[in-house]
Scaffold this motif. Structure first.
Motif, PDB file in Angstrom:
ATOM      1  N   UNK A 135     139.572  -4.432  62.782  1.00  0.00           N
ATOM      2  CA  UNK A 135     138.625  -5.451  63.414  1.00  0.00           C
ATOM      3  C   UNK A 135     137.805  -4.668  64.293  1.00  0.00           C
ATOM      4  N   UNK A 136     136.829  -5.907  64.223  1.00  0.00           N
ATOM      5  CA  UNK A 136     136.446  -5.046  65.570  1.00  0.00           C
ATOM      6  C   UNK A 136     136.763  -4.513  67.371  1.00  0.00           C
ATOM      7  N   UNK A 137     135.989  -3.677  67.928  1.00  0.00           N
ATOM      8  CA  UNK A 137     136.337  -3.355  68.523  1.00  0.00           C
ATOM      9  C   UNK A 137     134.866  -2.830  69.647  1.00  0.00           C
ATOM     10  N   UNK A 138     133.976  -2.987  69.158  1.00  0.00           N
ATOM     11  CA  UNK A 138     132.179  -3.032  70.257  1.00  0.00           C
ATOM     12  C   UNK A 138     131.686  -4.137  70.255  1.00  0.00           C
ATOM     13  N   UNK A 139     132.006  -4.547  71.674  1.00  0.00           N
ATOM     14  CA  UNK A 139     131.657  -6.282  71.784  1.00  0.00           C
ATOM     15  C   UNK A 139     130.458  -6.535  71.256  1.00  0.00           C
ATOM     16  N   UNK A 182     152.162  -1.522  58.096  1.00  0.00           N
ATOM     17  CA  UNK A 182     151.260  -2.357  59.040  1.00  0.00           C
ATOM     18  C   UNK A 182     149.658  -1.324  59.922  1.00  0.00           C
ATOM     19  N   UNK A 183     148.406  -0.961  58.931  1.00  0.00           N
ATOM     20  CA  UNK A 183     147.742   0.116  59.696  1.00  0.00           C
ATOM     21  C   UNK A 183     146.792  -0.948  60.849  1.00  0.00           C
ATOM     22  N   UNK A 184     146.101  -0.482  61.505  1.00  0.00           N
ATOM     23  CA  UNK A 184     144.945  -1.276  62.442  1.00  0.00           C
ATOM     24  C   UNK A 184     143.809  -0.365  62.555  1.00  0.00           C
ATOM     25  N   UNK A 185     142.711  -0.568  61.594  1.00  0.00           N
ATOM     26  CA  UNK A 185     141.688   0.426  61.753  1.00  0.00           C
ATOM     27  C   UNK A 185     140.441  -0.048  63.251  1.00  0.00           C
ATOM     28  N   UNK A 186     140.652   0.543  64.413  1.00  0.00           N
ATOM     29  CA  UNK A 186     139.489  -0.435  65.059  1.00  0.00           C
ATOM     30  C   UNK A 186     138.210  -0.181  64.768  1.00  0.00           C
ATOM     31  N   UNK A 187     137.495  -0.623  64.372  1.00  0.00           N
ATOM     32  CA  UNK A 187     136.398  -0.137  63.433  1.00  0.00           C
ATOM     33  C   UNK A 187     135.355   0.067  64.585  1.00  0.00           C
TER      34      UNK A 187
END
Length: 531
Positions: A105-109, A141-146
């Motif tokens: 998911x998106x981390x950068x505004x 369940x793994x979340x990649x903070x793009x």
């Protein structure tokens, strides 16, 4: 008790985004089996539904039993206009039937506003919704903070809020991604400290990981710094393959974790298979091995200068930071114009040749070596030619055939068709004359075929030998097309591979020298095996 680090391999997904890196479904399954064998914790197989190859891979993997690794399917958070149970991407992830699912998911505004074109609050919602929907259906369940590190530098409070939503959604591991590869190692500690502090504030025990790209040549350093600062999960690829400049290289990270940082991971029990694993991935992708790669490259433990070789003989620690055998590699002593008696003696020992340092033949061999290198010969990648040189000097090598003459003809009858190439050879084997010819795809191939055709009835084992690589290097440019060239030939049989060299102003002559050495080495090797 040492910390245990979780290793997540993304060679089959992120790695295949590298230029010229392609794997078939069968190849990907072979890589999976090998990564499982050495003890990788998670293997990211790709993005289900993205293409027919990915669909077929996950379908076939349902019939493959992995003993240690857990297969992960990769995808994104839901589309803003779709509810989780109606989102095709999330449904494809579940249809893959993998024990683990990783979504990003998106981390950068900036990405939320410019790429997704939604409100910042909406992005937070789709992160939590997507994870919460998947949570009951998968074991891991793994979340990649793009773009996490870029997002943190630009708007740290919002960036941390995205992690909070991932925690609330049920992610067991949150991975901080340096997607653009622009972060430097000295930036990691402060950011990691704040992330761990935020995790504590949320009352969460989620595992923190790091996924670094190599655009600043710091992917491995960033991953190791992340672990040093508290991360327990590392994502990377075998040999560092990946988009643009690549990913964090697991073949460098794993030995550093175990031998230098005193940490544990499952691969530690089978780390002596690291070298063969690295080569296997290259070969399946049909890419050359990077000889200069740390730990697993052919040059990683190669010693050239005589002083170095002498010191390594006494104590390998003088010029080696770990023992090569620990990762399945081996020490190599190179033969060059810098070589002294130490190099040649070590080579003689390796070849089983009985010669002492004060033997007059030693001086002759070194003198001959330096003269040949002055002419353009190099033996660093042609050790078979050097062994033949030594054996001839010691009177221990017999020529298995004697050339009388050869001729190579190229005929171009039609500009729209390939040339017609034929080689003719006349030689003697134990007094018997052989006169033969062969066609080929170019003069060197024709010459190779004619030579084998002439010799195979005398030496049937040549049928098991093949030429695997052929390189030409122009040594001097001032003579244009009349310049001297060096030809390196790599050959292999069912057991070994070896390199040979030839030098001449005539490319056919240089190729002939390398081919003859290659065949003589093969026949000598077979003869030694029968003794």
């Amino acid at each position: 008790m040492a910390r245990v680090i979780e290793l997540y391999d993304t060679t089959l997904r992120d790695g295949t985004q590298a230029e010229n890196f392609n794997l078939s479904v069968d190849d990907k399954i072979k890589v999976c089996r090998q990564l499982d064998r050495i003890g990788i914790d998670f293997i990211e197989g790709g993005w289900p539904g993205s293409n027919p190859l990915a669909v077929e891979f996950f379908k076939q993997m349902q019939g493959v039993a992995l003993k240690q690794a857990r297969l992960a399917a990769f995808g994104s958070t839901r589309h803003f206009q779709k509810k989780p149970d109606q989102d095709a991407n999330l449904q494809a992830l579940l249809a893959a039937k993998t024990p683990a699912v990783t979504i990003f998911g998106k981390s950068w505004d900036i990405h939320v506003i410019d790429a997704l074109r939604i409100e910042l609050e909406d992005n937070l919602q789709i992160i939590e919704d997507s994870l919460a929907y998947l949570r009951p259906h998968v074991r891991h369940l793994i979340y990649d903070a793009e773009h996490f590190f870029d997002g943190f530098k630009n708007n740290r409070e919002y960036c941390l809020a995205t992690l909070g939503k991932a925690m609330a959604g049920g992610a067991e591991t949150i991975v901080l991604c340096d997607t653009n590869g622009g972060t430097l190692p000295h930036e990691i500690p402060e950011i990691m400290e704040r992330v761990l502090q935020y995790r504590a504030e949320q009352g969460s025990e989620v595992r923190i990981g790091i996924h670094s790209h190599n655009d600043s040549e710091t992917a491995v350093a960033n991953a190791l710094m992340g672990v040093h600062c508290g991360a327990d999960h590392i994502q990377g690829t075998i040999n560092g393959f990946g988009e643009r400049c690549g990913n964090a290289n697991l073949t460098s990270i794993i030995p550093a974790l175990i031998f230098k940082m005193g940490l544990e991971c499952k691969v530690g029990k089978r780390i002596d298979q690291l070298y063969t694993t690295a080569r296997m991935v290259n070969e399946l992708a049909n890419l050359p091995h990077n000889r200069y790669q740390p730990y697993v490259g052919e040059s990683a433990f190669a010693h050239k200068g005589g002083i170095h070789v002498s010191a390594v003989q006494r104590n390998p620690m003088t010029y080696e930071h770990i023992a090569p055998e620990k990762v399945g590699n081996s020490r190599r002593v190179l033969i060059s114009d810098q070589s002294g008696k130490s190099n040649v003696l070590m080579k003689a020992q390796k070849y089983g040749l009985d010669i002492e340092a004060d033997d007059p033949l030693m001086t002759e061999i070194i003198s001959q070596l330096k003269e040949l290198e002055n002419q353009g010969y190099q033996y660093e990648a042609a050790e078979a030619s050097f062994e033949l040189l030594m054996r001839r000097a010691l009177g221990l090598h017999r020529d298995f055939f004697q050339l009388e003459a050869f001729r190579v003809m190229n005929h171009k009858y039609d500009l729209n068709k390939s040339p017609y190439t034929e080689a003719t050879i006349r030689l003697y084997v134990d007094g018997s004359e052989v006169h033969t010819a062969a066609m080929g795809d170019g003069p060197v191939n024709a010459l190779d075929r004619a030579l084998r055709k002439a010799l195979t009835r005398f030496y049937p084992s040549l049928e098991d030998m093949e030429l695997t690589d052929y390189k030409v290097r122009v040594l001097t440019g001032e003579y244009g097309t009349g310049a001297k060239v060096r030809v390196l030939v790599e050959s292999k049989d069912l057991e070994d591979s070896w390199g040979t060299v030839g030098v001449s102003v005539n490319i056919i002559e240089a190729s002939w020298q390398a081919l003859v050495d290659s065949i003589n080495y093969k026949l000598m090797k077979d003869e030694k095996g029968r003794c």
